[in-house]
Design a protein around this motif. Sequence first.
Motif, PDB file in Angstrom:
ATOM      1  N   PRO A   1     -24.400  19.307  25.552  1.00  0.00           N
ATOM      2  CA  PRO A   1     -23.682  20.424  26.182  1.00  0.00           C
ATOM      3  C   PRO A   1     -24.486  21.149  27.272  1.00  0.00           C
ATOM      4  CG  PRO A   1     -23.352  20.442  23.802  1.00  0.00           C
ATOM      5  CD  PRO A   1     -24.346  19.356  24.086  1.00  0.00           C
ATOM      6  N   LEU A   2     -25.801  21.276  27.084  1.00  0.00           N
ATOM      7  CA  LEU A   2     -26.581  21.987  28.106  1.00  0.00           C
ATOM      8  C   LEU A   2     -26.659  21.193  29.396  1.00  0.00           C
ATOM      9  CD1 LEU A   2     -29.538  23.580  26.101  1.00  0.00           C
ATOM     10  CD2 LEU A   2     -27.628  24.741  27.238  1.00  0.00           C
ATOM     11  N   VAL A   3     -26.762  19.885  29.265  1.00  0.00           N
ATOM     12  CA  VAL A   3     -26.787  19.023  30.461  1.00  0.00           C
ATOM     13  C   VAL A   3     -25.430  19.106  31.169  1.00  0.00           C
ATOM     14  CG1 VAL A   3     -26.985  16.636  31.274  1.00  0.00           C
ATOM     15  CG2 VAL A   3     -28.501  17.466  29.458  1.00  0.00           C
ATOM     16  N   ASP A   4     -24.358  19.064  30.377  1.00  0.00           N
ATOM     17  CA  ASP A   4     -23.018  19.195  30.967  1.00  0.00           C
ATOM     18  C   ASP A   4     -22.892  20.520  31.717  1.00  0.00           C
ATOM     19  OD1 ASP A   4     -22.306  16.780  29.906  1.00  0.00           O
ATOM     20  OD2 ASP A   4     -20.944  17.582  28.378  1.00  0.00           O
ATOM     21  N   ARG A   5     -23.416  21.569  31.099  1.00  0.00           N
ATOM     22  CA  ARG A   5     -23.295  22.901  31.708  1.00  0.00           C
ATOM     23  C   ARG A   5     -24.040  22.944  33.044  1.00  0.00           C
ATOM     24  NH1 ARG A   5     -20.895  27.214  31.827  1.00  0.00           N
ATOM     25  NH2 ARG A   5     -21.918  29.165  32.283  1.00  0.00           N
ATOM     26  N   ALA A   6     -25.243  22.360  33.058  1.00  0.00           N
ATOM     27  CA  ALA A   6     -26.029  22.338  34.302  1.00  0.00           C
ATOM     28  C   ALA A   6     -25.287  21.549  35.377  1.00  0.00           C
ATOM     29  CB  ALA A   6     -27.401  21.719  34.030  1.00  0.00           C
ATOM     30  N   LYS A   7     -24.695  20.429  34.967  1.00  0.00           N
ATOM     31  CA  LYS A   7     -23.939  19.628  35.948  1.00  0.00           C
ATOM     32  C   LYS A   7     -22.753  20.424  36.479  1.00  0.00           C
ATOM     33  CE  LYS A   7     -24.947  15.063  34.011  1.00  0.00           C
ATOM     34  NZ  LYS A   7     -24.488  14.113  32.982  1.00  0.00           N
ATOM     35  N   TYR A   8     -22.075  21.134  35.560  1.00  0.00           N
ATOM     36  CA  TYR A   8     -20.916  21.902  36.009  1.00  0.00           C
ATOM     37  C   TYR A   8     -21.345  23.000  36.981  1.00  0.00           C
ATOM     38  CZ  TYR A   8     -17.104  25.049  36.392  1.00  0.00           C
ATOM     39  OH  TYR A   8     -16.143  25.855  36.935  1.00  0.00           O
ATOM     40  N   LEU A   9     -22.442  23.673  36.682  1.00  0.00           N
ATOM     41  CA  LEU A   9     -22.891  24.756  37.572  1.00  0.00           C
ATOM     42  C   LEU A   9     -23.241  24.194  38.947  1.00  0.00           C
ATOM     43  CD1 LEU A   9     -24.997  26.938  35.103  1.00  0.00           C
ATOM     44  CD2 LEU A   9     -22.772  27.479  36.134  1.00  0.00           C
ATOM     45  N   GLY A  10     -23.887  23.041  38.953  1.00  0.00           N
ATOM     46  CA  GLY A  10     -24.212  22.388  40.229  1.00  0.00           C
ATOM     47  C   GLY A  10     -22.943  22.058  41.001  1.00  0.00           C
ATOM     48  N   TYR A  11     -21.962  21.549  40.276  1.00  0.00           N
ATOM     49  CA  TYR A  11     -20.682  21.191  40.899  1.00  0.00           C
ATOM     50  C   TYR A  11     -20.025  22.447  41.487  1.00  0.00           C
ATOM     51  CZ  TYR A  11     -15.737  19.844  41.047  1.00  0.00           C
ATOM     52  OH  TYR A  11     -14.442  19.623  41.428  1.00  0.00           O
ATOM     53  N   ALA A  12     -20.010  23.534  40.679  1.00  0.00           N
ATOM     54  CA  ALA A  12     -19.335  24.758  41.121  1.00  0.00           C
ATOM     55  C   ALA A  12     -20.028  25.342  42.355  1.00  0.00           C
ATOM     56  CB  ALA A  12     -19.309  25.779  39.977  1.00  0.00           C
ATOM     57  N   LEU A  13     -21.361  25.294  42.380  1.00  0.00           N
ATOM     58  CA  LEU A  13     -22.102  25.802  43.546  1.00  0.00           C
ATOM     59  C   LEU A  13     -21.780  24.974  44.786  1.00  0.00           C
ATOM     60  CD1 LEU A  13     -25.665  26.589  42.148  1.00  0.00           C
ATOM     61  CD2 LEU A  13     -24.042  28.205  43.173  1.00  0.00           C
ATOM     62  N   TYR A  14     -21.740  23.646  44.596  1.00  0.00           N
ATOM     63  CA  TYR A  14     -21.438  22.748  45.705  1.00  0.00           C
ATOM     64  C   TYR A  14     -20.035  23.038  46.259  1.00  0.00           C
ATOM     65  CZ  TYR A  14     -20.382  18.395  48.147  1.00  0.00           C
ATOM     66  OH  TYR A  14     -20.007  17.470  49.094  1.00  0.00           O
ATOM     67  N   GLU A  15     -19.067  23.197  45.334  1.00  0.00           N
ATOM     68  CA  GLU A  15     -17.694  23.478  45.759  1.00  0.00           C
ATOM     69  C   GLU A  15     -17.622  24.797  46.524  1.00  0.00           C
ATOM     70  OE1 GLU A  15     -14.412  21.761  44.938  1.00  0.00           O
ATOM     71  OE2 GLU A  15     -16.029  20.319  45.233  1.00  0.00           O
ATOM     72  N   ARG A  16     -18.372  25.794  46.010  1.00  0.00           N
ATOM     73  CA  ARG A  16     -18.342  27.102  46.661  1.00  0.00           C
ATOM     74  C   ARG A  16     -18.932  27.005  48.075  1.00  0.00           C
ATOM     75  NH1 ARG A  16     -20.811  31.718  43.134  1.00  0.00           N
ATOM     76  NH2 ARG A  16     -19.489  30.716  41.605  1.00  0.00           N
TER      77      ARG A  16
ATOM     78  N   GLN B   1     -19.004  24.327  49.949  1.00  0.00           N
ATOM     79  CA  GLN B   1     -18.065  23.584  50.792  1.00  0.00           C
ATOM     80  C   GLN B   1     -16.962  24.507  51.302  1.00  0.00           C
ATOM     81  OE1 GLN B   1     -19.867  20.817  51.500  1.00  0.00           O
ATOM     82  NE2 GLN B   1     -18.021  19.599  51.326  1.00  0.00           N
ATOM     83  N   LYS B   2     -16.490  25.373  50.381  1.00  0.00           N
ATOM     84  CA  LYS B   2     -15.417  26.311  50.759  1.00  0.00           C
ATOM     85  C   LYS B   2     -15.915  27.260  51.845  1.00  0.00           C
ATOM     86  CE  LYS B   2     -12.065  26.693  47.173  1.00  0.00           C
ATOM     87  NZ  LYS B   2     -12.202  26.800  45.758  1.00  0.00           N
ATOM     88  N   ALA B   3     -17.147  27.767  51.624  1.00  0.00           N
ATOM     89  CA  ALA B   3     -17.706  28.715  52.586  1.00  0.00           C
ATOM     90  C   ALA B   3     -17.834  28.061  53.967  1.00  0.00           C
ATOM     91  CB  ALA B   3     -19.062  29.215  52.101  1.00  0.00           C
ATOM     92  N   LEU B   4     -18.079  26.758  53.968  1.00  0.00           N
ATOM     93  CA  LEU B   4     -18.222  26.036  55.233  1.00  0.00           C
ATOM     94  C   LEU B   4     -16.874  25.556  55.771  1.00  0.00           C
ATOM     95  CD1 LEU B   4     -21.362  23.915  54.263  1.00  0.00           C
ATOM     96  CD2 LEU B   4     -21.281  25.786  55.942  1.00  0.00           C
ATOM     97  N   GLY B   5     -15.808  25.919  55.021  1.00  0.00           N
ATOM     98  CA  GLY B   5     -14.476  25.553  55.474  1.00  0.00           C
ATOM     99  C   GLY B   5     -14.142  24.090  55.331  1.00  0.00           C
TER     100      GLY B   5
END
Length: 275
Positions: A252-267, A269-273
């Motif tokens: 679960p901790l590895v999954d959580r780290a992956k999810y946080l990385g994913y969410a940061l990347y998505e954010r 990307q959004k900021a860059l339009g």
Amino acid sequence: MPLHELEPGRFKADFNKRPFQIRHDLVNHPAFTLERLVELARKHPAELVEYNAGDLPLTQDPTKTPRTGLSIEETVKRIREAKSWMVLKRVERDPTYKQALDDCLDQIEPLAPGMRTRRAFIFISSPGSVTPYHIDHEYNFLLQIQGTKTMTIFDPAVLDEQAIERFYRGEHRNLVFDQSLQDQAQTFVLKPGEGVHVPVNAPHYVLVGPEASVSFSITFRTPEGDRRSAVYQVNDKLRRLGLRPRPVGRAPLVDRAKYLGYALYERAQKALGRS
Ligand SMILES: [Fe+2]
């Protein structure tokens, strides 16, 4: 209150872990007569209608799915003999079906915290038609309205991790069926008034009985489900970089780290339009 026998204890124990049968009282709902469905199909956006021949094998290459040559409207009107399979997607765009969807999901929501992205689908199928072996990404309750349908459902654990990753990468839902898994299946023969819960990613195939079938599929997502989807997408990317990512749910901790990385990347990307 269209759903019956929703025991909170049973629901909590089995929801999204294993399929279970439910009952409902939508069978005589006026929105599901053939006349109303013809009317709905006529005005529903074509891009939200998927239909093809119904006499398919359990393993169907989606690029070779045969068509019937009929129009959407003709298919619904002649569903008894059209040898066709059809799904009308996102029917909650129509207020009548949205109400039916909400009436059902309002009953489930207290048991499924964070429920969001409510969607409804209507499956209209000719006698004997087959939905090939596949997976879906939503939490699903399939409610049988007319005719009978046999749902054969497997635990997601029968799939190898990469098959699920490919699905989340955007590949078609159809999978190759391995006959040796058959004795691990749970089979539900649904008559009108009955329904079944299909957990997220639980692979299944469907056989329609000797009469035309109408089913109402009510689906939703949750924050937890969306986090899992994101981790599958991360694992797919890692695997394509030549790594061997830890399977989802194993750590679960590895999954959580992956999810946080994913969410940061998505954010970002959004900021860059870009998203
Ligand atoms: Fe499905």
